[in-house]
Design an enzyme around this catalytic site. Sequence first.
Site, PDB file in Angstrom:
ATOM      1  NE  ARG A 256       4.937 -11.896   5.875  1.00  0.00           N
ATOM      2  CZ  ARG A 256       4.126 -11.140   5.133  1.00  0.00           C
ATOM      3  NH1 ARG A 256       3.615 -10.031   5.640  1.00  0.00           N
ATOM      4  NH2 ARG A 256       3.823 -11.504   3.894  1.00  0.00           N
ATOM      5  NE  ARG A 271      -0.326  -5.084  11.564  1.00  0.00           N
ATOM      6  CZ  ARG A 271      -0.172  -4.652  10.319  1.00  0.00           C
ATOM      7  NH1 ARG A 271       0.797  -5.145   9.569  1.00  0.00           N
ATOM      8  NH2 ARG A 271      -0.989  -3.739   9.809  1.00  0.00           N
ATOM      9  CD  GLU A 343      -1.263  -4.833   2.823  1.00  0.00           C
ATOM     10  OE1 GLU A 343      -0.544  -5.656   2.234  1.00  0.00           O
ATOM     11  OE2 GLU A 343      -0.825  -4.081   3.729  1.00  0.00           O
ATOM     12  CB  SER A 346       0.612  -6.048  -1.731  1.00  0.00           C
ATOM     13  OG  SER A 346       1.365  -7.221  -1.515  1.00  0.00           O
ATOM     14  NE  ARG A 384      -3.668  -8.644   6.912  1.00  0.00           N
ATOM     15  CZ  ARG A 384      -2.778  -7.666   6.754  1.00  0.00           C
ATOM     16  NH1 ARG A 384      -2.756  -6.970   5.621  1.00  0.00           N
ATOM     17  NH2 ARG A 384      -1.920  -7.376   7.728  1.00  0.00           N
TER      18      ARG A 384
END
Length: 416
Positions: A256, A271, A343, A346, A384
Site C-alpha cells: 500500500r 497503517r 477498522e 471490510s 491489525r
Amino acid sequence: MLDIRFIRENAELVEKKAEQKGYKINIKHLLQLDEDRRRLLAEIEATRAQRNELAEQLKDKKPTEEDLVKGQGFKKKLKELELELDPVETEFNMLLASVPNVFPDDTPLGGEENNREEKKWGDTAEKDFEVIDHLTWGEQHGLIDFERGAKVAGNKFYFLKSDLVELEMALLQFSLGLAKKHGFWLMSVPHMVNTRILEGAGFSARGKEKQVYKIEDEDLNLIATAEIPLTGFFADEILPGAWLPSKMAAWSPAYRVEGGAYGKHNRGLYRVHQFNKVELYVLCLPKDSEDWHQKLLKLEEELCQTLEIPYRIVQIAAGDLGAPAYKKFDVEYFTPVDKTYRELMSCSNVTDYQARRLDIRHKDEQDNTQFVHTLNATLAATSRLLIAIIENHQDKDGKVKIPKALQSYMHGQTTI
C-alpha cells in the site's frame, strides 16, 4: 462500470449518487458521446452493408467504371467515419469507466464521520490497569522493529520477530482453515498484475488516486490486496451457471502506498506499506449478492468472536464508499488503549461493476449470458489483528494471552 443503458434511463439518479460519493461526473456529456457513438456506428454498419451488397452483385461479373467509383466511395466513407468514431469512442469509454457504482437508499450520506453503527459485540469494560499500546509493548519485548525496517526499506516498514511471527503465522493458518470450513477454495495468487486487471478491479496506480506501487518500465503493479488478482482470475470468461457461486480465499502480502496517510491514525502496525492478508472473494448470481454480503459479514464476525476480539459493525457512508462498492460494511476492533473503535476488516458488494470492466459473465437457465456479481471481504489483515490481540488480551503483568483457537498452531503456547 455501470451499464450504459442503466445510465440512459437513470441519468439524474446516477449523477446525483456520483456526487454523493464525491465524484463530479458530466453525465450529460457522457450521454452526448453515447448518442454520437451510436449514430456513427449505425452509419458505419449501413455503409458496410451497402459495400457488401455491391460486392454480392458483382460476384462472377466484371465491375463497370460506375461500380468501381461506387466501391471507392464506400471505402472512403468508411475510413472517414471510423476516423470520426475513434476519438468519440475513446472519450466515451474513459468517461464511462469513471462513473462510480450507485448505492442503495438506506446508505448514510456524508463522509467517514457519518458511517452508521449497526452492531456491537464483546467486552469493552474498563480494565483495572493501564493497557500498553501494541507498538510500545512490541518494542519493549523486542518483537517489533520499525527503526531497522526504516533503515532497510524506508518509513513505515518493519520487522516482526520471534513469538509475533509465530502468532502471525497462526492467524494465517487459522483464517485459511476457517475459510476452507465454509467451502472456499484456497488460492495462491500472483503478487503483481497488469494495468488492465488493476483498473478492472477498480484500483489505480496513477495520479491523485494512486493506491499501489507500479513496477518501473513494466506493465506490472504490486497488489494492494488479493482481491485484485482474484477479480482477474475469470476475466473474459463465460462461466457455466453450475460454477456459481464461486468462493475463493487467498493469502498474499498487500502493498500500500498509503503507509503514512495524512490525517489518518497510523501508529505502529496500523497503517503500513506492507502486510499479510487473507481475502475472501465471491462471484455469484445477481439475485444472490445481497445474501452473500451478509454471509461474508457473518464469517468476519465468526473470526472476531472466536478470537475474542470486541468489535462493532458500521455501514459505510456514501462519501467513504469508493467507486466500485455498491454497499460496504466495516468491522472495527475496540482498543482499550484509547477506548475507541478502528477498522479491522471490510466487506463489500460490488454488484456487476468489476464484472463489466473485465467481462466476467455466466450463462443463465435460458442459456443467455449475463454479468456476474462480485463481492470481497477481508478475513484477516494480520498486522491489525496483532494490534487487536496485543491490546485486548494483555494482562496486568504485560503478558498477552494467546486466544485458545490459535494455541494449537503455536505448539500449545498460551502467552507471549
